[in-house]
Design a protein around this motif. Structure first.
Motif, PDB file in Angstrom:
ATOM      1  N   GLN A 114      -5.728  14.328  -3.499  1.00 38.17           N
ATOM      2  CA  GLN A 114      -6.071  12.947  -3.182  1.00 38.17           C
ATOM      3  C   GLN A 114      -5.313  12.018  -4.129  1.00 38.17           C
ATOM      4  O   GLN A 114      -5.559  12.003  -5.326  1.00 38.17           O
ATOM      5  N   LEU A 115      -4.391  11.245  -3.576  1.00 39.07           N
ATOM      6  CA  LEU A 115      -3.554  10.371  -4.385  1.00 39.07           C
ATOM      7  C   LEU A 115      -4.303   9.096  -4.731  1.00 39.07           C
ATOM      8  O   LEU A 115      -5.192   8.649  -4.005  1.00 39.07           O
ATOM      9  N   CYS A 116      -3.932   8.503  -5.849  1.00 35.19           N
ATOM     10  CA  CYS A 116      -4.608   7.299  -6.335  1.00 35.19           C
ATOM     11  C   CYS A 116      -4.183   6.097  -5.499  1.00 35.19           C
ATOM     12  O   CYS A 116      -3.068   6.038  -4.989  1.00 35.19           O
ATOM     13  N   PRO A 117      -5.080   5.101  -5.362  1.00 35.64           N
ATOM     14  CA  PRO A 117      -4.725   3.903  -4.598  1.00 35.64           C
ATOM     15  C   PRO A 117      -4.124   2.836  -5.497  1.00 35.64           C
ATOM     16  O   PRO A 117      -3.959   3.010  -6.698  1.00 35.64           O
ATOM     17  N   GLY A 118      -3.840   1.680  -4.888  1.00 37.89           N
ATOM     18  CA  GLY A 118      -3.391   0.520  -5.645  1.00 37.89           C
ATOM     19  C   GLY A 118      -1.916   0.575  -6.005  1.00 37.89           C
ATOM     20  O   GLY A 118      -1.151   1.455  -5.597  1.00 37.89           O
ATOM     21  N   THR A 119      -1.519  -0.388  -6.805  1.00 39.71           N
ATOM     22  CA  THR A 119      -0.128  -0.503  -7.238  1.00 39.71           C
ATOM     23  C   THR A 119       0.123   0.446  -8.401  1.00 39.71           C
ATOM     24  O   THR A 119      -0.660   0.494  -9.343  1.00 39.71           O
ATOM     25  N   VAL A 120       1.212   1.189  -8.335  1.00 46.63           N
ATOM     26  CA  VAL A 120       1.562   2.146  -9.377  1.00 46.63           C
ATOM     27  C   VAL A 120       2.975   1.855  -9.860  1.00 46.63           C
ATOM     28  O   VAL A 120       3.657   0.953  -9.371  1.00 46.63           O
ATOM     29  N   ASP A 121       3.424   2.658 -10.802  1.00 43.55           N
ATOM     30  CA  ASP A 121       4.760   2.506 -11.372  1.00 43.55           C
ATOM     31  C   ASP A 121       5.798   2.809 -10.282  1.00 43.55           C
ATOM     32  O   ASP A 121       5.855   3.923  -9.745  1.00 43.55           O
ATOM     33  N   THR A 248      -1.622  -3.854   0.840  1.00 41.94           N
ATOM     34  CA  THR A 248      -1.999  -2.593   0.225  1.00 41.94           C
ATOM     35  C   THR A 248      -3.446  -2.281   0.513  1.00 41.94           C
ATOM     36  O   THR A 248      -4.248  -3.161   0.783  1.00 41.94           O
ATOM     37  N   GLY A 249      -3.772  -0.970   0.434  1.00 38.85           N
ATOM     38  CA  GLY A 249      -5.150  -0.563   0.620  1.00 38.85           C
ATOM     39  C   GLY A 249      -5.953  -0.836  -0.633  1.00 38.85           C
ATOM     40  O   GLY A 249      -5.455  -0.748  -1.750  1.00 38.85           O
ATOM     41  N   HIS A 250      -7.186  -1.189  -0.444  1.00 35.91           N
ATOM     42  CA  HIS A 250      -8.082  -1.500  -1.563  1.00 35.91           C
ATOM     43  C   HIS A 250      -9.101  -0.391  -1.705  1.00 35.91           C
ATOM     44  O   HIS A 250      -9.600   0.135  -0.715  1.00 35.91           O
ATOM     45  N   ALA A 251      -9.440  -0.057  -2.960  1.00 37.96           N
ATOM     46  CA  ALA A 251     -10.419   0.988  -3.211  1.00 37.96           C
ATOM     47  C   ALA A 251     -11.772   0.555  -2.710  1.00 37.96           C
ATOM     48  O   ALA A 251     -12.198  -0.568  -2.913  1.00 37.96           O
ATOM     49  N   SER A 252     -12.447   1.463  -2.034  1.00 41.37           N
ATOM     50  CA  SER A 252     -13.742   1.139  -1.464  1.00 41.37           C
ATOM     51  C   SER A 252     -14.784   1.055  -2.556  1.00 41.37           C
ATOM     52  O   SER A 252     -14.828   1.875  -3.447  1.00 41.37           O
ATOM     53  N   VAL A 253     -15.639   0.038  -2.506  1.00 47.50           N
ATOM     54  CA  VAL A 253     -16.718  -0.132  -3.477  1.00 47.50           C
ATOM     55  C   VAL A 253     -18.070  -0.158  -2.826  1.00 47.50           C
ATOM     56  O   VAL A 253     -19.073  -0.311  -3.488  1.00 47.50           O
ATOM     57  N   ALA A 254     -18.177  -0.070  -1.495  1.00 50.49           N
ATOM     58  CA  ALA A 254     -19.454  -0.071  -0.807  1.00 50.49           C
ATOM     59  C   ALA A 254     -19.290   0.698   0.489  1.00 50.49           C
ATOM     60  O   ALA A 254     -18.189   1.040   0.913  1.00 50.49           O
ATOM     61  N   ASP A 255     -20.411   0.993   1.119  1.00 52.16           N
ATOM     62  CA  ASP A 255     -20.364   1.686   2.388  1.00 52.16           C
ATOM     63  C   ASP A 255     -19.647   0.846   3.419  1.00 52.16           C
ATOM     64  O   ASP A 255     -19.839  -0.364   3.508  1.00 52.16           O
ATOM     65  N   GLU A 256     -18.834   1.508   4.238  1.00 52.39           N
ATOM     66  CA  GLU A 256     -18.050   0.784   5.232  1.00 52.39           C
ATOM     67  C   GLU A 256     -18.970   0.281   6.331  1.00 52.39           C
ATOM     68  O   GLU A 256     -19.770   1.010   6.895  1.00 52.39           O
ATOM     69  N   VAL A 257     -18.887  -0.995   6.652  1.00 51.80           N
ATOM     70  CA  VAL A 257     -19.718  -1.629   7.661  1.00 51.80           C
ATOM     71  C   VAL A 257     -18.824  -2.428   8.574  1.00 51.80           C
ATOM     72  O   VAL A 257     -17.919  -3.130   8.121  1.00 51.80           O
TER      73      VAL A 257
END
Length: 719
Positions: A114-121, A248-257
């Protein structure tokens, strides 16, 4: 292990070990204890990450054996083969083993990491950034670890070409995990993949598809949550920035609704009242299938549409959100994300990272905080309440307790749409604790530490119900034939009387307690006054030595002179213990008189010199005490030296030398044995001298009393 690893673990209080001995007392092994794990298991909290059972520990050990165990052959059992990285030694070997273990724990059944999300190097790529985040190091170090693991054949970095011969995102496959679950090589892998895999680590992160998907699910290590249900890739996306999706995709912080777009479902979304054509915002954000599933934001278009400058009316989305039954992720009624009848302008930053889980139930209220000062005030209040809750429930559970409280309060309010003043509601109704009893752990009848019902509140409710049952029984017994309405009125009347009596009793009890408290305070004040008067009287007593007033019986100079006198007596007794025979009182008196005369003469000469220089009486007394203390040290050292060369000390030294030489066969050469024996003899000589001096001083303090003629100079007094 013995000189580096174990001492560091013991110093960090991670490892504790006891020596295991046999019946003869010979050590046979070590009983090691992992201190944090032992404490977690003793606490009995199964939710602690270190509270592992024997089965869980066995599985973890077996995993480590397969990955990088050295391999061994136990007695009476089948041999344990070496692990995949058993031959990896030298610089960075431990880092590679840890990285492989963390990658395996972050991998699904098909072997995809599972690769990390967000902006990377952008210079290293997402696989290297994922390994770096797992290890807590830089992307450059993560790239090196990934390269070494690929060289050992335990990791594959796979890319697949599209129809346009462009590359998709890079994915990392853990070969042993995939093979253990019966999955073979990647289907449809490009030819020459082994040669191209060497350049995967330096792929541009901005072109990675894993950073552009909108439905990513963050893993425990911050991975993208890329599903293992598919071994391949999407064939329609290319590995070029120009062909990538817009955001870009954002890390989920709550249940998807499934929500309407007015709630801010993606970045760059057009909102009501911002932009010239808000109805066209998001037209290219999703594919046609997504546009069919998720309703888009539209304004009310018709005869009632306001002109520019007129007040905006509620949109169809706002009216839909205020209908009963539309609930958010927290289970409460969803609001429109703005004040009543007001449209939110622009985007509002999300809550701080440390408060996102706590404020998740009221995230719609947070979006209505458009002013930075209001957000800062609410965040500070939430952190302050978290500290209070942590004191009762513990730091690890405080966030969940406060989040449930906010969700419960918002549901009682009727949903976000019923909240007019967001800051006021959060500060006065949402966040504060509401105790129903005197217990500090009670919050609306629930315990903060355990989450169950408050026992004190249950007792109060039970008492009230018991009172009502007693009153009803009395009324039924006294009025058996009365109508139900009459009996009900009588019950209510008697309940009011009982409550009034209880209130009066509480008032009388409080008044009595106030009187008792006042009496106790008066007694305490009297005791303090008497103690203060006694202290003042003690301080007013003149000095017994020089007669100075307000000296509390002894001034500083006289007290210092008395200390000097005691040190002088100790010095002369120490000198006598080392030079005289303690059983001969005449010899003892001779040595004492001689040593005391010399010491008092030295003190008087030094005192005369400093008085001539203008020293104060306190300074003169301090100098005398310093000289006496120095004399005690000098006499003790001289006495130890004399006793160490005596017959008793010499005999003890000889015995120690002989005892050590009897074990000379344990040393490499006889010279080494003699040196060890000499050292043991010296130690025995010093111990004997200290013991003899202590015994002689004890005898002198008990038996010897100086005669009146022996004190030739008399006691010292300040001039």
């Amino acid at each position: 292990m013995a000189h580096t690893v174990l001492p560091r673990l013991r110093k960090a209080q991670v490892l504790d070990s006891d020596v295991v001995t046999n019946e003869q007392g010979h050590p046979t092994g070590l009983d090691c204890r992992i201190v944090p794990m032992h404490r977690a298991q003793q606490a009995g909290d199964r939710r602690h990450p270190l509270a592992l059972s024997r089965q869980e520990l066995a599985v973890l050990l077996r995993l480590c054996e397969v990955l990088f165990g050295p391999g061994w052959t136990p007695k009476g059992k089948d041999p344990v083969p070496a692990g995949m990285l058993a031959g990896r030694t030298g610089r960075g070997a431990s880092t590679d083993r840890l990285g492989l273990l963390l990658m395996v724990l972050s991998t699904g059944q098909r072997g995809w990491l599972q690769l990390c999300p967000g902006t990377v190097d952008t210079g290293r790529g997402r696989p290297a950034a994922t390994v770096a985040r797992l290890l807590g190091c830089t992307p450059e170090a993560g790239s090196k670890v990934l390269g070494r693991l690929r060289e050992h054949g335990v990791v594959e970095v796979v890319r697949r070409e599209t129809a346009s011969r462009l590359h998709q995102t890079s994915r990392v496959r853990l070969v042993p995990v995939a093979e253990a679950h019966g999955h073979g090589p990647v289907l449809g892998a490009p030819k020459g993949g082994a040669e191209r895999a060497t350049s995967v680590v330096s792929d541009l992160a901005g072109t990675a598809l894993g950073d552009l998907e909108a439905d990513q699910q963050a893993s425990a290590h911050g991975g993208t949550g890329k599903s293992d249900g598919d071994d391949g890739f999407s064939a329609g996306a290319a590995d070029l920035a120009g062909s990538a999706q817009h955001h870009t995709g954002h890390a989920s912080v709550a249940d998807e609704v499934v929500e309407v777009a007015a709630d801010g479902g993606f970045s760059g979304e057009g909102r009501l009242g911002s932009g010239d054509r808000p109805e066209r915002a998001g037209a290219r954000e999703d594919d046609p299938a997504a546009r069919q599933e998720v309703p888009r934001l539209t304004l009310v278009v018709g005869a009632g549409r306001p002109l520019r400058g007129e007040q905006l009316r509620d949109s169809a989305v706002d009216e839909l959100d205020r209908q009963p039954g539309r609930t958010g992720a927290s289970g409460s009624q969803r609001g429109d994300g703005s004040e009543a009848g007001e449209v939110c302008q622009g985007r509002v930053p999300r809550p701080p990272r440390d408060l996102q889980d706590v404020l998740a139930p009221v995230e719609l209220l947070w979006t209505r905080l458009s002013h930075p000062g209001a957000r800062s005030k609410v965040a500070a209040a939430v952190r302050a309440e978290l500290e209070v809750v942590a004191g009762q429930a513990g730091p690890e559970y405080a966030g969940g307790v406060l989040a449930r409280r906010l969700a419960r309060r918002l549901a009682d309010q009727g949903g976000p749409g019923e909240v007019r003043d967001v800051v006021g509601w959060l500060m006065r109704r949402g966040l504060p604790r509401r105790p129903d009893c005197t217990d500090v752990r009670c919050d609306e009848g629930l315990r903060l530490d355990g989450g169950g019902p408050c026992e004190t509140c249950e007792y109060r409710v039970a008492d009230r119900r018991a009172l009502r049952r007693r009153v009803e029984a009395d009324v039924d017994a006294g009025m058996p034939d009365a109508p139900p309405a009459v009996r009900r009125a009588a019950v209510d009347e008697r309940l009011r009387e009982a409550v009034a009596r209880e209130t009066e009793q509480v008032r009388v009890r409080h008044a009595r307690a106030a009187v008792e408290r006042a009496a106790r305070q008066a007694a305490i004040a009297q005791v303090r006054a008497e103690a203060k008067a006694a202290e003042q009287a003690r301080r007013a007593v003149p000095c017994a030595g020089c007669g100075a007033s307000d000296a509390a019986g002894l001034c500083t100079a006289c007290a210092t002179w008395r200390s000097a006198e005691a040190e002088i007596r100790e010095a002369v007794l120490t000198a006598a213990a080392g030079q005289a025979e303690v059983d001969n009182l005449g010899d003892v008196e001779r040595v004492v008189v001689q040593a005391e005369s010399a010491l008092r003469r030295e003190v008087e000469e030094a005192s005369a010199r400093v008085r001539a220089d203008g020293a104060t009486p306190d300074e003169v007394a301090s100098l005398a005490r310093l000289i006496a203390e120095t004399a005690v040290f000098t006499c003790r050292r001289s006495a130890l030296a004399l006793l160490a060369h005596g017959e008793v000390a010499a005999a003890e030294a000889d015995l120690a030398f002989a005892a050590r030489m009897r074990g000379a066969h344990r040393y490499r050469t006889r010279g080494d044995a003699e040196r060890a024996a000499d050292e043991a003899a010296e130690q025995a000589r010093e111990r004997t001298a200290r013991y003899l001096l202590s015994e002689r001083l004890s005898v002198l303090r008990t038996r010897w009393r100086p005669a009146g003629a022996s004190v030739t100079h008399g006691p010292l007094r300040p001039a």
